[in-house]
Write an enzyme that holds these catalytic residues in place. Sequence first.
Site, PDB file in Angstrom:
ATOM      1  N   ARG A  53       0.794  -1.219   0.000  1.00 20.80           N
ATOM      2  CA  ARG A  53       0.000   0.000   0.000  1.00 20.80           C
ATOM      3  C   ARG A  53       0.834   1.281   0.000  1.00 20.80           C
ATOM      4  O   ARG A  53       0.609   2.180  -0.804  1.00 20.80           O
ATOM      5  CB  ARG A  53      -0.914   0.044   1.245  1.00 20.80           C
ATOM      6  CG  ARG A  53      -2.178  -0.729   1.137  1.00 20.80           C
ATOM      7  CD  ARG A  53      -2.538  -1.320   2.479  1.00 20.80           C
ATOM      8  NE  ARG A  53      -1.583  -2.363   2.775  1.00 20.80           N
ATOM      9  CZ  ARG A  53      -1.714  -3.610   2.339  1.00 20.80           C
ATOM     10  NH1 ARG A  53      -2.782  -3.968   1.701  1.00 20.80           N
ATOM     11  NH2 ARG A  53      -0.777  -4.534   2.587  1.00 20.80           N
ATOM     12  N   THR A  54       1.769   1.373   0.919  1.00 21.43           N
ATOM     13  CA  THR A  54       2.490   2.636   1.077  1.00 21.43           C
ATOM     14  C   THR A  54       3.297   2.939  -0.180  1.00 21.43           C
ATOM     15  O   THR A  54       3.227   4.048  -0.730  1.00 21.43           O
ATOM     16  CB  THR A  54       3.408   2.570   2.311  1.00 21.43           C
ATOM     17  OG1 THR A  54       2.639   2.114   3.424  1.00 21.43           O
ATOM     18  CG2 THR A  54       3.999   3.924   2.633  1.00 21.43           C
TER      19      THR A  54
HETATM   20  N1   CP Z   1      -0.542   0.036   5.741  1.00 27.51           N
HETATM   21  C1   CP Z   1       0.705  -0.235   5.278  1.00 27.51           C
HETATM   22  O1   CP Z   1       1.704   0.361   5.671  1.00 27.51           O
HETATM   23  O2   CP Z   1       0.720  -1.227   4.313  1.00 27.51           O
HETATM   24  P1   CP Z   1       2.021  -1.706   3.553  1.00 27.51           P
HETATM   25  O3   CP Z   1       2.921  -2.386   4.545  1.00 27.51           O
HETATM   26  O4   CP Z   1       1.518  -2.656   2.494  1.00 27.51           O
HETATM   27  O5   CP Z   1       2.707  -0.506   2.952  1.00 27.51           O
END
Ligand code: CP
Length: 304
Positions: A53-54
Site C-alpha cells: 500500500r504505502t
Molecule cells: N498500511 C501499510 O503500511 O501497508 P504496507 O505495509 O503494504 O505498505
Amino acid sequence: MRQDHLISATQLSRADVEAVLDRAREVAADPGKFRERHAGSVLALCFFEPSTRTKMSFESAAKRLGVDTVDMGSVESSSVKKGESLADTVRVIEGYGDAIVLRHPSEGAAKLAAEFVDVPVVNAGDGAGQHPSQTLLDLHTIREDHGLDDLTVGIMGDLKYGRTVHSLAAALTNFDARQHFISPESLKLPRSVRFDLHEAGAQVREHTELEEVLPELDVLYVTRIQRERFPDENEYRKVAGEYQIDAETLEAASDGLTVMHPLPRVDEIAPDVDETKYARYFEQAHNGVPVRMALLDTLLGGTQ
Ligand code: CP
C-alpha cells in the site's frame, strides 16, 4: 506544515493535519486540477522492508501529480546488500530525487536519514516507531465519516509494535477524541507512547476486552499482530489469533461504527465483516492516493 521532513505524527499540529486533509478533499473532488502540477520533479522510493500500500500509493500519487519516481528496489538487489550504510545510501539518493520516502526496519532510521540530507524525507515506517503518512490517510477516512471532534476511538491488537497505532494515537491528541486501547497485557502501548499521550493531555483508557467498550465506539481501528517484530516466536504464538472480530462481534456495535485496519490483515477481521456497513478498510487503503498527493504537493511546494 513546514515544507520539510515528515518523521513522526507528533510533529503534526491540528492545523497541519487539517491543511493536508483539506488539500486531499480538493484532490479527490478535482484530480485534474493537480495533474502535472509537479512535472519535472522526482520522488525517490527507498523501501528496506516489504510494502504494498504505502509504496504503490506514493507511486500512484506521484504519477498523478506529474512526478517521476526512482526506486531503490529491494535490499537484495541494491548496494545495501554490499554493506552500504543508511547515511551513505540516502546521501547518494538525495542527488536522484527531490524527496525521499523511506521505510526501514529500525526505529529512528528516518530521523537519522533526515540528518544527512536536505531534501524532504517521509518516514514510511521505521520499525515499531512511526508511520505518519498512514495516519494522515487514517484521519482522512475518519473525518469523512465522523469529523474529527467528539470522537470515541478504539484501537485494538498489537499496540506494542504497531507503528500505525503510535502515530494515530499521537495525532488524535490534536482533537477532542477519547482513546480506548484494547490488547493483551503483553502487547500494551509502550511506556514512552503512554507518557507522550499523557503529556499531551489525551483521554486514554486501556482494556483487555473489546466488549467493555465496543458499544461506545465511533471508530474501531484493528491491527495485525506484528509477527516480524517479536524477538521470540513463542511469545508471538501466545497471542496469535486473539482479538479477532467477525460480523457477530459487531452486533453489539453502534449503528455508525467505522471499522478500520491499516492492512495487511491476517485473521483479525473475518471476511464476513467486509460486506457489513461498518467496513471501511479497503476505502481507507484507497484514500492513500489523494492524501499522499496532498502531502507530496505540500512537501514539494504546492500553490493554492
Ligand atoms: N498500511 C501499510 O503500511 O501497508 P504496507 O505495509 O503494504 O505498505
